[in-house]
Design an enzyme around this catalytic site. Structure first.
Site, short mmCIF file in Angstrom:
data_model
loop_
_atom_site.label_atom_id
_atom_site.label_comp_id
_atom_site.label_asym_id
_atom_site.label_seq_id
_atom_site.Cartn_x
_atom_site.Cartn_y
_atom_site.Cartn_z
CG PHE A 112 -2.19 0.74 1.00
CD1 PHE A 112 -3.16 0.81 0.83
CD2 PHE A 112 -1.93 2.09 1.98
CE1 PHE A 112 -4.34 1.44 0.47
CE2 PHE A 112 -2.70 2.89 2.28
CZ PHE A 112 -4.27 2.54 1.34
CG ASP A 143 -0.41 -2.31 7.00
OD1 ASP A 143 -1.75 -2.56 7.60
OD2 ASP A 143 -0.45 -1.37 6.60
CE1 TYR A 188 -9.41 3.12 6.29
CE2 TYR A 188 -8.75 4.49 8.10
CZ TYR A 188 -8.89 3.88 7.44
OH TYR A 188 -7.11 4.03 6.60
CE LYS A 189 -8.13 0.36 4.96
NZ LYS A 189 -6.83 0.08 4.60
NE ARG A 216 -10.61 -2.09 -2.24
CZ ARG A 216 -9.43 -1.42 -1.87
NH1 ARG A 216 -8.54 -2.20 -0.73
NH2 ARG A 216 -9.87 -0.29 -0.69
C1 LIG Z 1 -6.18 1.54 4.53
C2 LIG Z 1 -5.17 1.23 4.66
C3 LIG Z 1 -4.04 1.56 5.65
C4 LIG Z 1 -4.50 3.46 6.22
O1 LIG Z 1 -3.93 4.51 6.85
P1 LIG Z 1 -4.33 4.99 7.44
O2 LIG Z 1 -3.14 5.98 7.63
O3 LIG Z 1 -5.59 5.19 7.88
O4 LIG Z 1 -4.98 5.97 5.80
C5 LIG Z 1 -2.58 2.21 5.41
N1 LIG Z 1 -1.67 0.72 5.41
C6 LIG Z 1 -2.86 -0.59 4.24
C7 LIG Z 1 -2.07 -1.45 4.14
C8 LIG Z 1 -3.84 -0.07 4.00
O5 LIG Z 1 -5.03 -0.83 3.72
#
Ligand SMILES: *Cc1c(COP(=O)(O)O)cnc(C)c1O
Length: 428
Positions: free
Chosen positions: A130, A208, A233-234, A387
């Site tokens: 990501f 992560d 939030y996921k 997705r």
């Molecule tokens: C959603 C996600 C994030 C989100 O990071 P924020 O700091 O909350 O915006 C980070 N890493 C991965 C792999 C994600 O899927």
């Protein structure tokens, strides 16, 4: 055709997790397949926030830090999330965003590794990680005089079968940073095996868990990982911008130091000491004042996942999730000839989502917009992926059927060609 809509209705009737859908407020006229990006609204949130706002903030005011234990909320919610990821109470703290937590954790891990061996100056990650993970890793490396090395892991080798990580780690590697479930493809890595590869090379392992926590079984202790971060939030349904979390293996508790030394990571914040003394263990990964309203909403979200415990917990959620994604893949194969499944076809190598792309000539962004206009909410990830997330707490088998029905209608009719679907919004 193996499946029918009636068969899906029957799967739902037999689903032991089916009643948990009632814990959410969902729109009647839409099929929500984006819980991997923003979890649905737990029905308890409006009531709980009303109480926290009207009574705790409105009436009890600043005394709420003591009387309503606001100060302990990051630990209390952290202990609940710990149950979902194989961590012990006291090892996991809710704080800040995933991006910021990554910066803290990577800095701490880098320093630990270099203390042991100054030649270890490299962070190893994956090229398709990501973007925020890569941006943060690059920034941390620059500040620390370290470097970032990117490797490729084959899409169909959840176990580093292509040897991408194995071949990259050596006695210059300080930290390996990987996301367990890839946001774009849904490919899921084997935590234990890759952690062992990193450790074998003398490196520390940071995971992560953004697309894992609350959806797939995670056992951080069994994997023997060093640090983990994750997203609120996921699949944890904590609401837009909910804080994320940090976990640290207790073996690092005495030595690990993170650079954002804020007062709430101090051993005794209200001593107002001029000198910083870190709070013990993962508590020292806090920096500033916790967002109480967001934490209250996140606690409701985590509670929806914990509500699955009497029905088999995360293992049961995972079983339903793989049944949903497998059904989606079968139906797309049968009914949408132009679509290609990007996600691993082996359920054990797949998280709780399925990503599709198309033969040449189909604009996947427009296709997602056309589907949204027909009430099926998925999302688009550049350059060419649609997705679909299948949050097992509230997605029904019949939703999968109906979603593919509409997808087939959009591809057959080429409805996505309507120019209004090509207009790009800022969030895709
Ligand atoms: C959603 C996600 C994030 C989100 O990071 P924020 O700091 O909350 O915006 C980070 N890493 C991965 C792999 C994600 O899927």
């Amino acid at each position: 055709m193996r499946w029918t809509r009636q068969a899906c209705v029957e799967f739902d009737a037999e689903d032991v997790l089916g009643e948990l859908r009632a814990l959410f407020t969902l729109p009647d006229d839409r099929i929500y397949l984006d819980g991997n990006s923003l979890g649905a609204l737990p029905a308890a949130v409006p009531h709980v926030l009303q109480r926290v706002v009207a009574q705790e903030w409105g009436q009890d005011l600043i005394s709420s830090w003591n009387t309503h234990e606001w100060l302990q909320l990051p630990q209390r919610v952290g202990d609940k999330i710990a149950r979902l990821v194989g961590a012990a109470p006291g090892e996991l703290i809710v704080t800040d965003s995933t991006s910021i937590n990554l910066a803290k954790v990577l800095s701490a891990a880098l320093a630990l590794a270099r203390d042991r061996s100054p030649a270890r100056t490299e962070i190893v990650s994956e090229r398709t990680n990501f973007p925020t993970d890569l941006y943060v890793a690059e920034g941390v490396a620059r500040l620390a005089g370290a470097s970032l090395r990117l490797v490729d892991i084959d899409i169909d080798s959840g176990s580093d079968g292509g040897g991408g990580v194995r071949n990259a780690v050596d006695d210059h590697t300080a930290v390996v940073l990987l996301t367990q479930v890839d946001y774009r493809t849904g490919r899921m890595l084997d935590l234990a095996e890759i952690t062992a590869t990193a450790h074998h090379a003398g490196a520390l392992m940071v995971w992560d868990l953004a697309h894992s926590a609350g959806a797939v079984p995670v056992d951080l202790h069994e994997a023997d990982a060093d640090f983990a971060v994750g997203c609120g939030y996921k699949y944890l349904n904590g609401g837009p911008g909910a804080p994320g979390f940090v976990w640290m293996h207790p073996r690092h508790a005495a030595e690990a130091r993170q650079p954002l030394q804020g007062w709430l990571g101090h051993a005794d914040p209200f001593a107002f000491d001029a000198d910083y003394r870190p709070a013990p263990g993962v508590l020292g990964f806090q920096a500033g004042t916790p967002p109480i309203l967001s934490l209250a909403a996140l606690e409701c979200g985590v509670d929806t996942v914990l509500a699955a415990e009497p029905f088999g917990g995360v293992a049961a959620l995972r079983a339903k999730s793989t049944a949903l994604t497998s059904l989606f893949i079968d139906l797309v194969d049968d009914r949408c000839p132009g679509m290609q499944v990007v996600s691993p076809r082996a359920a054990v190598e797949r998280g709780s989502q399925v990503s599709l792309t198309a033969d040449v000539g189909i604009d996947m962004y427009a296709l997602v917009q056309a589907l949204i206009s027909r009430g099926v909410i998925g999302d688009f990830r550049a350059p060419d992926v649609a997705r679909f997330g299948f949050a097992p707490l509230y997605t029904r088998f019949v939703d999968v059927w109906d979603a593919v029905e509409r997808l087939a209608a959009v591809t057959d009719s080429e409805a996505w060609r309507d120019p209004r679907f090509a207009q790009r919004a800022p969030v895709t």
